[in-house]
Scaffold this motif. Structure first.
Motif, mmCIF file in Angstrom:
data_model
loop_
_atom_site.group_PDB
_atom_site.id
_atom_site.type_symbol
_atom_site.label_atom_id
_atom_site.label_comp_id
_atom_site.label_asym_id
_atom_site.label_seq_id
_atom_site.Cartn_x
_atom_site.Cartn_y
_atom_site.Cartn_z
ATOM 1 N N ARG A 71 0.810 -1.216 0.000
ATOM 2 C CA ARG A 71 0.000 0.000 0.000
ATOM 3 C C ARG A 71 0.846 1.270 0.000
ATOM 4 N N GLN A 72 2.186 1.097 0.127
ATOM 5 C CA GLN A 72 3.118 2.227 0.122
ATOM 6 C C GLN A 72 2.816 3.234 1.232
ATOM 7 N N LYS A 73 2.429 2.726 2.381
ATOM 8 C CA LYS A 73 2.170 3.595 3.524
ATOM 9 C C LYS A 73 2.052 2.741 4.776
ATOM 10 N N GLY A 74 2.186 3.420 5.907
ATOM 11 C CA GLY A 74 2.054 2.723 7.184
ATOM 12 C C GLY A 74 3.040 3.262 8.199
ATOM 13 N N GLN A 83 0.473 9.379 13.344
ATOM 14 C CA GLN A 83 -0.438 10.149 12.507
ATOM 15 C C GLN A 83 0.308 10.969 11.450
ATOM 16 N N GLU A 84 -0.476 11.598 10.582
ATOM 17 C CA GLU A 84 0.089 12.354 9.468
ATOM 18 C C GLU A 84 0.884 13.574 9.920
ATOM 19 N N ASP A 85 0.618 14.061 11.132
ATOM 20 C CA ASP A 85 1.392 15.186 11.638
ATOM 21 C C ASP A 85 2.880 14.841 11.732
ATOM 22 N N ALA A 86 3.176 13.553 11.803
ATOM 23 C CA ALA A 86 4.566 13.093 11.908
ATOM 24 C C ALA A 86 5.045 12.469 10.595
ATOM 25 N N SER A 87 4.483 12.899 9.486
ATOM 26 C CA SER A 87 4.731 12.240 8.200
ATOM 27 C C SER A 87 6.172 12.329 7.716
#
Length: 244
Positions: A128-131, A224-228
């Protein structure tokens, strides 16, 4: 809706993580080894708050049980977006007094369990290219602790595994970070006397011990996305004790 799996989620830091993620709108699953009643009570607590979560029985030191845990969880909730490797056991005593079984149990849960869970979660995240993968180490993994040699060794191994995986999985968009808690008010530290607790608080620059909720807040942020753009990091949630 994103899904998280938190190992060792029925009590202490894991339980606080379950509540934090659920309150933030995540689908939450967790595993426990022996604490069935505590796990069921946590499910009911979430339900009473209008939230949902499921506990699964699994010993993370057993790769077969880890496989069954992920398979069952994925059937019910779908793939894991954020894995929180929190399950852990401690041993306090002289290294020379440890048996082979004592050593293997600490390593089996605290280090092997992280490996088994990461290995199982990674393929889906890469597809999924994410996680996000978050490991829970300890201040003793950074500094070493007298009479906690096995625990310190396992937790130091978790830090090394985290940093290596961050480099390995970065090109696939998967982040891997670590939290190294200080002395936290949990059942694992329940054997400490009030005098011991006060000594540790006095050695901490913030002059107190931490709470599970403070660790959970950091865990949620890093997942979370805040730490992307954060990966390969070890965040010490320890009141400054590791630098004192």
């Amino acid at each position: 809706m994103k899904t998280t799996l938190i190992t060792g989620g029925s009590r202490g830091i894991g339980r606080a993580c379950v509540l934090a993620f659920a309150q933030a709108g995540w689908q939450v699953a967790w595993c426990y080894r022996k604490e069935k009643e505590q796990s069921l009570a946590l499910e009911q607590e979430l339900k009473s708050r209008g939230l949902s979560g499921l506990g699964f029985k699994a010993d993370v030191a057993d790769s077969g049980q880890v496989e069954a845990l992920f398979s069952h969880m994925e059937q019910v909730l779908g793939p894991v977006d954020a894995l929180v490797c929190n399950a852990g056991v401690a041993y306090q005593g002289l290294l020379s007094d440890m048996t082979d079984e004592d050593w293997r149990r600490v390593m089996g849960v605290d280090l092997d369990g992280v490996f088994y869970c990461c290995r199982r979660a990674i393929p889906s995240m890469i597809r999924r290219q994410k996680g996000s993968i978050l490991t829970i180490s300890s201040m003793w993994g950074l500094t070493g602790g007298s009479c906690e040699a096995a625990y310190s060794a396992a937790k130091a191994g978790v830090i090394g595994l985290t940093k290596a995986l961050a480099k390995e999985l970065g090109p696939s968009g998967v982040r891997v970070n670590c939290i190294a808690p200080g002395v936290i008010h949990t059942q694992m530290n329940g054997n400490l006397t009030q005098e011991d607790r006060q000594i540790l608080a006095d050695e901490t620059p913030l002059c107190r011990l931490g709470t599970p909720e403070e660790v959970a807040g950091a865990a949620l942020f890093l997942s979370q996305e805040d730490a992307s753009f954060i990966t390969g990091q070890v965040l010490a949630v320890d009141g400054g004790i590791a630098i004192s």
